[in-house]
Motif scaffolding. Structure first.
Motif: not given
Length: 270
Positions: A242-246, A221-229, A231-237
């Motif tokens: 998804h991060i803003e939605e919680g 699950l940590e790998s999924l959280a890191d993947f989201m971070r 992706g967001a840092a790279a500009g993926d809207e």
């Protein structure tokens, strides 16, 4: 190939219907086919689907090249996808057991390809390479007939790796190993542990395999959280939204929940 006549296109069924379910890519159904964007890792996915077909695994779509719009053509698997909020049928014990057995059949069918998997997957291989992991085995990527899991879709996250990688995420989604405040979860910690054991037993895990899966639960699950971070840092809207939605906050809370109850999960290996 692009521009070739599409043998899976029926003029009588030409209307496109967008399929929903929470993914980041727009996917459409036309008749008995599904159309989705071609990605850099699509050749690896098509190689996997071709391999599954040769192995006689009937729970996955077949790949049939691309259409006139350059989209991948896949056969449509009839049934109901387990989208959230999960219906009672998908929460049932039969859905749990048949999903586990579906995952086992899928894994067993990929062992030959895992010996020479290539390197064109979306994600790098994980050691030890035992199978081609689905990468996102969850109710929303399973097709159900009533309470029975009969098919598996969306192989974009597939990668060579250990069985425990898929099993750990499957438990997160099916037990589910979620904090009480996560609206996608249900049941007490003890009930979640019972369902986790039922899933692992239906899959056919040994005691050692059960332990390796539970050890993998939080890191998976940590790998999924890191993947989201990332992706967001790279500009993926999509990831940013998804991060803003919680969603990320839910994963982080669930990771803490899994770690806080490690003794309960550890009893699964006995």
């Amino acid at each position: 190939m692009p521009g070739d006549p599409d043998p899976y296109f029926d003029e009588a069924e030409a209307e496109e219907h967008e399929l929903t379910g929470g993914g980041t890519a727009r996917v459409f159904r036309i008749g008995q086919t599904v159309r989705k964007p071609v990605m850099p890792w699509s050749p690896a996915v098509h190689r996997l689907l071709d391999h599954l077909e040769r192995q006689g695994f009937e729970g996955a779509p077949s790949a049939h090249g691309t259409d006139e719009h350059g989209r991948t053509i896949l056969t449509y698997l009839a049934g109901d996808v387990g989208n959230y909020p999960l219906p009672d049928a998908v929460r049932s014990g039969q859905a749990l057991a048949t999903s586990a057995r579906l995952l086992r059949r899928y894994h067993d069918a990929t062992t030959g390809l895992a010996q020479h998997p290539g390197s064109d997957w979306q994600f790098d291989a994980l050691a030890p390479v035992e199978v081609i992991c689905h990468g996102d085995f969850a109710p929303y990527n399973c097709v159900f007939s009533g309470e029975r899991a009969v098919g598996l879709i969306d192989f974009d996250a597939a990668r060579p790796g250990p069985r425990a990688w898929d099993l750990a995420y499957a438990l997160y989604r099916y037990a589910p190993l979620t904090h009480p405040d996560n609206h996608d979860g249900w049941g007490t910690t003890e009930r979640q542990a019972y369902r986790a054991r039922e899933f692992l037993d239906a899959y056919g895990c040994t005691r050692e395999e059960r332990q390796s899966v539970m050890d993998m639960a939080a890191p998976r699950l940590e790998s999924l959280a890191d993947f989201m971070r990332q992706g967001a840092a790279a500009g993926d809207e999509n990831f940013r939204r998804h991060i803003e939605e919680g969603h990320l906050a839910l994963y982080v809370r669930d990771i803490d929940y899994i770690r806080d109850h490690v003794e309960v999960w550890a009893r699964l290996a006995l």
